[in-house]
Enzyme design. Structure first.
Site, PDB file in Angstrom:
ATOM      1  N   GLY A  10      29.986  34.120  41.725  1.00 49.73           N
ATOM      2  CA  GLY A  10      30.662  34.539  40.500  1.00 49.73           C
ATOM      3  C   GLY A  10      31.722  33.523  40.074  1.00 49.73           C
ATOM      4  N   GLN A  11      32.260  33.733  38.883  1.00 52.88           N
ATOM      5  CA  GLN A  11      33.244  32.779  38.333  1.00 52.88           C
ATOM      6  C   GLN A  11      34.467  32.643  39.242  1.00 52.88           C
ATOM      7  OE1 GLN A  11      33.646  32.930  33.854  1.00 52.88           O
ATOM      8  NE2 GLN A  11      33.326  35.091  34.257  1.00 52.88           N
ATOM      9  N   ASP A  36      26.365  42.809  51.024  1.00 47.35           N
ATOM     10  CA  ASP A  36      25.915  43.461  49.792  1.00 47.35           C
ATOM     11  C   ASP A  36      26.831  44.655  49.518  1.00 47.35           C
ATOM     12  OD1 ASP A  36      24.651  44.824  47.756  1.00 47.35           O
ATOM     13  OD2 ASP A  36      22.641  44.422  48.514  1.00 47.35           O
ATOM     14  N   LEU A  37      27.497  44.629  48.376  1.00 53.01           N
ATOM     15  CA  LEU A  37      28.443  45.705  48.067  1.00 53.01           C
ATOM     16  C   LEU A  37      27.750  47.044  47.819  1.00 53.01           C
ATOM     17  CD1 LEU A  37      30.292  43.158  47.756  1.00 53.01           C
ATOM     18  CD2 LEU A  37      31.574  44.482  46.070  1.00 53.01           C
ATOM     19  N   ALA A  60      31.844  42.108  42.113  1.00 55.86           N
ATOM     20  CA  ALA A  60      31.896  43.360  41.348  1.00 55.86           C
ATOM     21  C   ALA A  60      30.639  43.481  40.494  1.00 55.86           C
ATOM     22  CB  ALA A  60      33.121  43.371  40.427  1.00 55.86           C
ATOM     23  N   ASP A 102      41.366  44.813  32.641  1.00 52.80           N
ATOM     24  CA  ASP A 102      42.016  45.448  31.490  1.00 52.80           C
ATOM     25  C   ASP A 102      41.226  46.670  31.007  1.00 52.80           C
ATOM     26  OD1 ASP A 102      40.109  43.293  30.892  1.00 52.80           O
ATOM     27  OD2 ASP A 102      40.370  43.884  28.804  1.00 52.80           O
ATOM     28  N   TYR A 125      32.007  51.066  33.106  1.00 50.74           N
ATOM     29  CA  TYR A 125      32.529  49.952  33.925  1.00 50.74           C
ATOM     30  C   TYR A 125      34.000  50.183  34.259  1.00 50.74           C
ATOM     31  CZ  TYR A 125      34.508  45.251  34.682  1.00 50.74           C
ATOM     32  OH  TYR A 125      35.217  44.165  35.156  1.00 50.74           O
ATOM     33  N   LYS A 129      35.768  50.817  37.944  1.00 48.97           N
ATOM     34  CA  LYS A 129      36.820  49.912  38.438  1.00 48.97           C
ATOM     35  C   LYS A 129      38.097  50.700  38.728  1.00 48.97           C
ATOM     36  CE  LYS A 129      36.807  45.885  38.665  1.00 48.97           C
ATOM     37  NZ  LYS A 129      36.466  44.978  39.798  1.00 48.97           N
TER      38      LYS A 129
HETATM   39  P1  NDP Z   1      31.005  37.454  37.842  1.00 44.90           P
HETATM   40  O1  NDP Z   1      30.164  38.384  37.034  1.00 44.90           O
HETATM   41  O2  NDP Z   1      31.062  36.024  37.479  1.00 44.90           O
HETATM   42  O3  NDP Z   1      30.546  37.535  39.369  1.00 44.90           O
HETATM   43  C1  NDP Z   1      30.363  38.764  39.993  1.00 44.90           C
HETATM   44  C2  NDP Z   1      30.138  38.482  41.454  1.00 44.90           C
HETATM   45  O4  NDP Z   1      29.887  39.716  42.122  1.00 44.90           O
HETATM   46  C3  NDP Z   1      28.946  37.586  41.725  1.00 44.90           C
HETATM   47  O5  NDP Z   1      29.264  36.703  42.785  1.00 44.90           O
HETATM   48  C4  NDP Z   1      27.870  38.580  42.153  1.00 44.90           C
HETATM   49  O6  NDP Z   1      26.896  38.055  42.993  1.00 44.90           O
HETATM   50  C5  NDP Z   1      28.742  39.551  42.913  1.00 44.90           C
HETATM   51  N1  NDP Z   1      28.048  40.800  43.110  1.00 44.90           N
HETATM   52  C6  NDP Z   1      27.600  41.676  42.184  1.00 44.90           C
HETATM   53  N2  NDP Z   1      26.972  42.694  42.776  1.00 44.90           N
HETATM   54  C7  NDP Z   1      27.010  42.451  44.121  1.00 44.90           C
HETATM   55  C8  NDP Z   1      26.546  43.130  45.269  1.00 44.90           C
HETATM   56  N3  NDP Z   1      25.868  44.271  45.176  1.00 44.90           N
HETATM   57  N4  NDP Z   1      26.787  42.592  46.471  1.00 44.90           N
HETATM   58  C9  NDP Z   1      27.445  41.424  46.602  1.00 44.90           C
HETATM   59  N5  NDP Z   1      27.913  40.731  45.557  1.00 44.90           N
HETATM   60  C10 NDP Z   1      27.689  41.245  44.324  1.00 44.90           C
HETATM   61  O7  NDP Z   1      32.455  38.100  37.923  1.00 44.90           O
HETATM   62  P2  NDP Z   1      33.875  37.421  37.691  1.00 44.90           P
HETATM   63  O8  NDP Z   1      34.071  36.332  38.684  1.00 44.90           O
HETATM   64  O9  NDP Z   1      34.029  37.150  36.258  1.00 44.90           O
HETATM   65  O10 NDP Z   1      34.809  38.663  38.034  1.00 44.90           O
HETATM   66  C11 NDP Z   1      35.635  38.701  39.188  1.00 44.90           C
HETATM   67  C12 NDP Z   1      36.476  39.959  39.145  1.00 44.90           C
HETATM   68  O11 NDP Z   1      37.266  39.978  37.970  1.00 44.90           O
HETATM   69  C13 NDP Z   1      35.692  41.277  39.133  1.00 44.90           C
HETATM   70  O12 NDP Z   1      36.377  42.218  39.922  1.00 44.90           O
HETATM   71  C14 NDP Z   1      35.739  41.713  37.694  1.00 44.90           C
HETATM   72  O13 NDP Z   1      35.646  43.123  37.579  1.00 44.90           O
HETATM   73  C15 NDP Z   1      37.103  41.201  37.284  1.00 44.90           C
HETATM   74  N6  NDP Z   1      37.243  40.948  35.858  1.00 44.90           N
HETATM   75  C16 NDP Z   1      36.356  40.113  35.218  1.00 44.90           C
HETATM   76  C17 NDP Z   1      36.496  39.885  33.860  1.00 44.90           C
HETATM   77  C18 NDP Z   1      35.560  38.972  33.120  1.00 44.90           C
HETATM   78  O14 NDP Z   1      35.811  38.704  31.940  1.00 44.90           O
HETATM   79  N7  NDP Z   1      34.503  38.442  33.757  1.00 44.90           N
HETATM   80  C19 NDP Z   1      37.573  40.503  33.088  1.00 44.90           C
HETATM   81  C20 NDP Z   1      38.458  41.338  33.868  1.00 44.90           C
HETATM   82  C21 NDP Z   1      38.285  41.529  35.198  1.00 44.90           C
HETATM   83  P3  NDP Z   1      25.417  37.695  42.444  1.00 44.90           P
HETATM   84  O15 NDP Z   1      25.532  36.343  41.827  1.00 44.90           O
HETATM   85  O16 NDP Z   1      24.587  37.726  43.679  1.00 44.90           O
HETATM   86  O17 NDP Z   1      25.041  38.752  41.454  1.00 44.90           O
END
Ligand code: NDP
Length: 284
Positions: A10-11, A36-37, A60, A102, A125, A129
């Site tokens: 993820g980002q 795996d979450l 997430a 947010d 969502y 959260k």
């Molecule tokens: P991303 O969507 O970029 O990445 C989500 C990550 O969660 C990925 O690494 C994904 O893995 C992993 N993931 C999802 N499902 C599972 C699972 N079942 N088991 C293990 N890993 C899993 O998210 P961000 O980095 O953008 O978000 C980080 C945090 O910030 C989160 O808590 C999000 O709620 C919060 N947030 C994000 C915002 C946004 O604009 N993106 C805004 C506000 C808060 P995989 O690649 O394998 O799917």
């Protein structure tokens, strides 16, 4: 300091991996294959076995619209898993940094949301959260819930990468101008999370809910114009209302986050998204 991170692709997870060395942190990032979450007990077991000194959850269910039809599955990942992680951390005395959003707020008004303002998510969502936040607090350990907003990075699916992709095929775009928030660079969230993890390891009394978003607050339309200006793309942006761009999940109109306590307690200031955007779009 050894830090265990849930999330790898993820980002924010990628940014944590990148930020680790500069922050003096040895980051072990776990992808879905390692943790795996959807299986909260397995995530707790990983924490029980770790020799890390702090845990950060950057994984997430972030598919906001899909969550409307799959709330039960999103709930396991966004609510049950963080609660199990927080309990496992509490049992070992490890600080737990959990990222939130947010979207726990209903987006009314024009004031920036304080961490202890009343929550009222507009969709599935945000609901999942919020339950996750409550589970982290209820675990009774040392924790920080770090709410952020409008995350962007050079990689992944986000508003910046979407606008750049659309600019290849469009010379005019209609973009929502009645939602206001602070675009937040993933790298800034990563550095903040690492600093908070270290601070909590030194002093657990700083546990609590905190905010971090980029400054200044803008509308999506204004952010789009800034992206095209920084990238040198000639795209005309027309302001539209959210009502003219219907989505399955309703978004908060006011996503401004008050970040003062984050600065006061941890010395972390709101990142200037203009600067990070310019760095991101600079030719390499
Ligand atoms: P991303 O969507 O970029 O990445 C989500 C990550 O969660 C990925 O690494 C994904 O893995 C992993 N993931 C999802 N499902 C599972 C699972 N079942 N088991 C293990 N890993 C899993 O998210 P961000 O980095 O953008 O978000 C980080 C945090 O910030 C989160 O808590 C999000 O709620 C919060 N947030 C994000 C915002 C946004 O604009 N993106 C805004 C506000 C808060 P995989 O690649 O394998 O799917």
């Amino acid at each position: 300091m050894k830090i265990l991170v849930f999330g790898k692709t993820g980002q924010v997870a990628r940014a944590l991996i990148a930020a680790g060395p500069e922050a003096g942190a040895e980051v072990t990032a776990l992808g879905r294959d390692a943790a795996d979450l959807s299986d909260p007990a397995a995530c707790a077991a990983v924490i029980a076995a770790t020799d890390a000194k702090a845990v950060i959850n950057a994984a997430a269910w972030t598919a906001v619209d899909a969550a409307e039809n799959e709330e039960a599955a999103a709930h396991v990942i966004n609510a049950d898993a963080p609660a199990a992680m927080a309990q496992a951390c509490a049992a070992k005395g490890l600080p737990f940094v959990h990222l939130s959003t947010d979207y726990v707020f209903d987006g009314t008004g024009r004031q920036a949301w304080q961490p202890d303002d009343p929550t009222a998510p507009l969709g599935a969502y945000g609901r999942t959260k919020l339950v996750g936040e409550k589970g982290v607090v209820a675990a009774g350990g040392v924790y920080a819930i770090l709410r952020t907003a409008w995350v962007f990075d050079a990689h992944g699916q986000n508003f910046v990468t979407t606008m750049l992709r659309l600019s290849q095929t469009h010379d005019a775009l209609r973009v929502v101008s009645d939602q206001i928030g602070g675009p937040t660079p993933a790298l800034a969230i990563a550095h903040a999370s690492l600093r908070i993890a270290r601070a909590l390891a030194e002093d657990g009394s700083r546990s609590g809910t905190y905010h971090l978003s980029g400054a200044p607050d803008v509308s999506w339309a204004a952010f789009a114009r800034a992206i095209f200006a920084a990238a040198g793309r000639d795209v005309t942006v027309t302001d539209i209302a959210s009502a003219d761009y219907p989505t399955p999940a309703k978004r908060p109109a006011n996503s401004r986050l008050d970040c003062h306590t984050t600065e006061k307690v941890f010395g972390i200031r709101r990142p200037d998204w203009h600067t990070e955007l310019a760095k991101m779009l600079a030719p390499s």
